[in-house]
Design an enzyme around this catalytic site. Structure first.
Site, PDB file in Angstrom:
ATOM      1  N   GLU A 257       3.981  25.196  -7.509  1.00 46.34           N
ATOM      2  CA  GLU A 257       4.134  23.995  -6.678  1.00 46.34           C
ATOM      3  C   GLU A 257       2.745  23.450  -6.414  1.00 46.34           C
ATOM      4  OE1 GLU A 257       6.615  26.346  -4.184  1.00 46.34           O
ATOM      5  OE2 GLU A 257       7.295  26.493  -6.226  1.00 46.34           O
ATOM      6  N   CYS A 291       1.026  17.942   0.605  1.00 48.17           N
ATOM      7  CA  CYS A 291       1.250  17.675  -0.826  1.00 48.17           C
ATOM      8  C   CYS A 291       2.215  16.528  -1.074  1.00 48.17           C
ATOM      9  CB  CYS A 291       1.770  18.926  -1.520  1.00 48.17           C
ATOM     10  SG  CYS A 291       3.360  19.488  -0.848  1.00 48.17           S
TER      11      CYS A 291
HETATM   12  P1  NAD Z   1      -6.167  25.897  -4.183  1.00 50.38           P
HETATM   13  O1  NAD Z   1      -5.610  25.726  -5.541  1.00 50.38           O
HETATM   14  O2  NAD Z   1      -7.617  25.735  -3.993  1.00 50.38           O
HETATM   15  O3  NAD Z   1      -5.796  27.356  -3.630  1.00 50.38           O
HETATM   16  C1  NAD Z   1      -4.447  27.791  -3.558  1.00 50.38           C
HETATM   17  C2  NAD Z   1      -4.417  29.304  -3.698  1.00 50.38           C
HETATM   18  O4  NAD Z   1      -4.705  29.622  -5.066  1.00 50.38           O
HETATM   19  C3  NAD Z   1      -5.466  30.020  -2.849  1.00 50.38           C
HETATM   20  O5  NAD Z   1      -4.918  31.194  -2.302  1.00 50.38           O
HETATM   21  C4  NAD Z   1      -6.541  30.328  -3.875  1.00 50.38           C
HETATM   22  O6  NAD Z   1      -7.345  31.435  -3.507  1.00 50.38           O
HETATM   23  C5  NAD Z   1      -5.704  30.617  -5.105  1.00 50.38           C
HETATM   24  N1  NAD Z   1      -6.403  30.517  -6.382  1.00 50.38           N
HETATM   25  C6  NAD Z   1      -7.406  29.690  -6.720  1.00 50.38           C
HETATM   26  N2  NAD Z   1      -7.787  29.932  -7.992  1.00 50.38           N
HETATM   27  C7  NAD Z   1      -6.985  30.914  -8.468  1.00 50.38           C
HETATM   28  C8  NAD Z   1      -6.888  31.605  -9.715  1.00 50.38           C
HETATM   29  N3  NAD Z   1      -7.694  31.345 -10.745  1.00 50.38           N
HETATM   30  N4  NAD Z   1      -5.932  32.557  -9.841  1.00 50.38           N
HETATM   31  C9  NAD Z   1      -5.099  32.851  -8.829  1.00 50.38           C
HETATM   32  N5  NAD Z   1      -5.165  32.245  -7.618  1.00 50.38           N
HETATM   33  C10 NAD Z   1      -6.096  31.282  -7.445  1.00 50.38           C
HETATM   34  O7  NAD Z   1      -5.346  24.908  -3.236  1.00 50.38           O
HETATM   35  P2  NAD Z   1      -5.585  24.648  -1.685  1.00 50.38           P
HETATM   36  O8  NAD Z   1      -6.823  23.835  -1.541  1.00 50.38           O
HETATM   37  O9  NAD Z   1      -5.448  25.893  -0.906  1.00 50.38           O
HETATM   38  O10 NAD Z   1      -4.308  23.762  -1.337  1.00 50.38           O
HETATM   39  C11 NAD Z   1      -4.269  22.384  -1.512  1.00 50.38           C
HETATM   40  C12 NAD Z   1      -3.508  22.026  -2.770  1.00 50.38           C
HETATM   41  O11 NAD Z   1      -2.211  22.621  -2.713  1.00 50.38           O
HETATM   42  C13 NAD Z   1      -3.273  20.538  -2.884  1.00 50.38           C
HETATM   43  O12 NAD Z   1      -3.438  20.125  -4.213  1.00 50.38           O
HETATM   44  C14 NAD Z   1      -1.821  20.385  -2.450  1.00 50.38           C
HETATM   45  O13 NAD Z   1      -1.193  19.230  -2.952  1.00 50.38           O
HETATM   46  C15 NAD Z   1      -1.223  21.631  -2.979  1.00 50.38           C
HETATM   47  N6  NAD Z   1       0.007  21.956  -2.286  1.00 50.38           N
HETATM   48  C16 NAD Z   1       1.180  21.817  -2.943  1.00 50.38           C
HETATM   49  C17 NAD Z   1       2.384  22.075  -2.293  1.00 50.38           C
HETATM   50  C18 NAD Z   1       3.700  21.924  -2.998  1.00 50.38           C
HETATM   51  O14 NAD Z   1       4.700  22.391  -2.452  1.00 50.38           O
HETATM   52  N7  NAD Z   1       3.765  21.303  -4.159  1.00 50.38           N
HETATM   53  C19 NAD Z   1       2.371  22.495  -0.957  1.00 50.38           C
HETATM   54  C20 NAD Z   1       1.150  22.653  -0.321  1.00 50.38           C
HETATM   55  C21 NAD Z   1      -0.033  22.385  -0.993  1.00 50.38           C
END
Ligand code: NAD
Length: 485
Positions: A257, A291
């Site tokens: 997501e 999001c």
């Molecule tokens: P992010 O991608 O920076 O981090 C999300 C998670 O992924 C964190 O726990 C991070 O440590 C982990 N992560 C990062 N790189 C990784 C890798 N290589 N392997 C495994 N895990 C990894 O996102 P964020 O800044 O925490 O959140 C904001 C983003 O999330 C925005 O783009 C937002 O739109 C999206 N979001 C989507 C939804 C949805 O339901 N579609 C809901 C909430 C947020």
């Protein structure tokens, strides 16, 4: 200062490195707690515990027994609602009302999936097999088994609710799970783990684990581990792509997501006051860090001036600041990094010719990381501000005159999470729903999904989805049996 531990194999533990990282209150600009700086060793310990739980008892229990634990999780949350709400406000500057909604909704989410225990089911399928005398001699049925040990990787924006969005369907279906919270906002989740350890000691060891640390270390270790059968990530497109790469060799299922760039379409016959109110709410809630928020508005030329005048009045009247102030619509951005990104993308839009209708600058509140409620016009469809996720209180507004062109513009985006339509004509609404290619379309309302829906993005907004019946089935694997008699 609170040091909250990881929860691995039923024990509260620090990191194997012995190191901790700080968590900041972005409104007060002070460190409020520490979480263990876990690494691959911690992730592996949690996964091995989860794999042992999967092999022995967990999937063999009746779903209703597992649902009993979900009900206990909901009760613990309700019993500690005020404390968890305050912690959520402190670690991410979510306004008090919204933080309270997130905590309460999370409890409801556990109860909701507990209710599925005796509802999810397989199928009986007609067979064409027959004996020599022509009578049928076969039963075919499709049944479901838990997919196995799951990794759940969470973002910082709805850290508590998104954790439950993964834990609830996993626990119900018999999948032990390893959760990695975001390093920006791990505290509410770790406090929940502490409450579980203290109040539900009978929860079988290894069924639920929380490991903290970086995405490239702990997150990647979870994805690559051979015992992990699915990773459910909520986060950025970039992290989703890394997870797809890390899981390619294993040919593992991912449920992703990711980000959004939701268009809000305002038609000539829309209730303009409603459209202004709902689009502003969608854009400004949690300072735009959601999001599914309205990220771009397309307004019919015949109502454009009225819409813009009223939207500007709405944005200008928006109170923002202290997360506990009753009139605050939003508070600080979550970090200096996020504020810098919003500032930079807005400045690039202005340099490319956008006009600032209101806002357009960092706001000095004496504390926190604030950006003014901002409206931009004169933006091109192919510009960065119309194509890329802003994740802040900045709304580009575009004027349209031709239906086919506005639908094409709305669909012309690498994201496909949510969209909205404002019109009082049912035929217009129905046609637009048919023509918009997004996982969700909201009609005459703000962008916010329900727990019984299915939150699933098109294009780069993701693979698979969460919530409701379809979110539950993400955690199940089918098996078709052909029984000849
Ligand atoms: P992010 O991608 O920076 O981090 C999300 C998670 O992924 C964190 O726990 C991070 O440590 C982990 N992560 C990062 N790189 C990784 C890798 N290589 N392997 C495994 N895990 C990894 O996102 P964020 O800044 O925490 O959140 C904001 C983003 O999330 C925005 O783009 C937002 O739109 C999206 N979001 C989507 C939804 C949805 O339901 N579609 C809901 C909430 C947020």
């Amino acid at each position: 200062m609170a040091q909250l531990k990881q929860y691995i194999n039923g024990e509260l533990v620090g990191a194997s490195t012995g190191e901790w990282f700080d968590v900041e209150n972005p409104y007060k600009l002070e460190t409020i707690g520490q979480a263990p700086k876990g690494n691959a060793e911690d992730a592996n310990a949690a996964i091995e515990a989860a794999a042992a739980a999967y092999k022995t008892s967990w999937p063999k229990l009746p779903a209703e027994t597992r649902a009993g634990y979900l009900k206990q999780f909901a009760q613990i949350i309700r019993d500690n609602q005020a404390e968890l709400t305050d912690l959520l406000i402190a670690e991410q500057a979510k306004i008090a009302g919204l933080a309270g909604v997130e905590i309460g909704f999370t409890a409801s989410y556990f109860d909701y999936y507990a209710g599925w225990a005796n509802i999810y089911e397989g199928e009986v399928i007609n067979s064409s097999s027959a004996r020599d005398d022509g009578t049928s001699n076969e039963n075919i049925w499709l049944s479901y088994k838990p997919i196995g040990v799951v990794g759940g990787i969470c973002p910082w924006n709805f850290p508590f609710f998104v954790m439950a969005r993964k834990v609830a369907p996993a626990i119900l279906t018999g999948c032990p799970i390893v959760i990695k919270p975001s390093s920006v906002t791990p505290l509410t989740t770790l406090r929940f783990a502490e409450l579980i350890a203290q109040n539900i000691p009978e929860l079988p060891k290894g069924v639920l684990n929380f490991v903290t640390g970086g995405g490239a270390t702990v997150g990647s270790a979870i994805t690559k581990h051979p015992a992990i059968q699915m990773v459910s990530l909520t986060g950025s497109v970039e992290a989703g792509i890394e997870i797809i790469k890390d899981s390619a060799e294993k040919v593992m299922k991912t449920s992703l997501e990711l980000g959004g760039k939701a268009p809000a379409l305002v038609f000539a016959d829309a209730d303009i006051d409603l459209a202004v109110d709902r689009i502003a709410a969608s854009r400004l809630i949690f300072s735009g860090q959601v999001c599914n928020c309205a990220e771009r508005a397309y307004v019919h030329e015949s109502v454009y001036d009225e819409f813009l005048t009223k939207l500007k009045a709405n944005f200008d009247a928006t109170a923002y600041g202290d997360p506990y102030a009753a009139d605050s619509v939003y508070s600080s951005q979550v970090s200096a990094d996020q504020l810098d990104k919003i500032k930079a993308i807005t400045e690039r839009a202005v340099a490319a010719g956008a006009e600032v209708v209101t806002g357009g600058a960092v706001a000095d509140k004496g504390t926190g990381y604030f950006y003014q409620p901002t409206i931009l016009t004169g933006v091109a469809q192919d510009s960065e501000i119309v194509q890329k996720e802003i994740f802040g209180p900045v709304l580009p507004v575009l004027k349209w005159s031709d239906y086919d062109a506005v639908i094409a513009a709305a669909n012309d985006c690498e994201y496909g999470l949510t969209s909205s339509v404002f019109s009082t004509n049912v035929s217009t609404v129905m046609q637009a729903i048919k023509d918009l290619n997004f996982g969700e379309t909201y009609v005459n309302r703000e962008h916010f999904e329900g727990l019984q829906g299915f939150h699933a993005g098109w294009r780069k907004s993701g693979i698979g989805g969460a919530d409701g019946k379809h979110g539950l089935y993400e955690y199940l694997q089918s098996q078709v049996t052909y029984l000849r008699y």
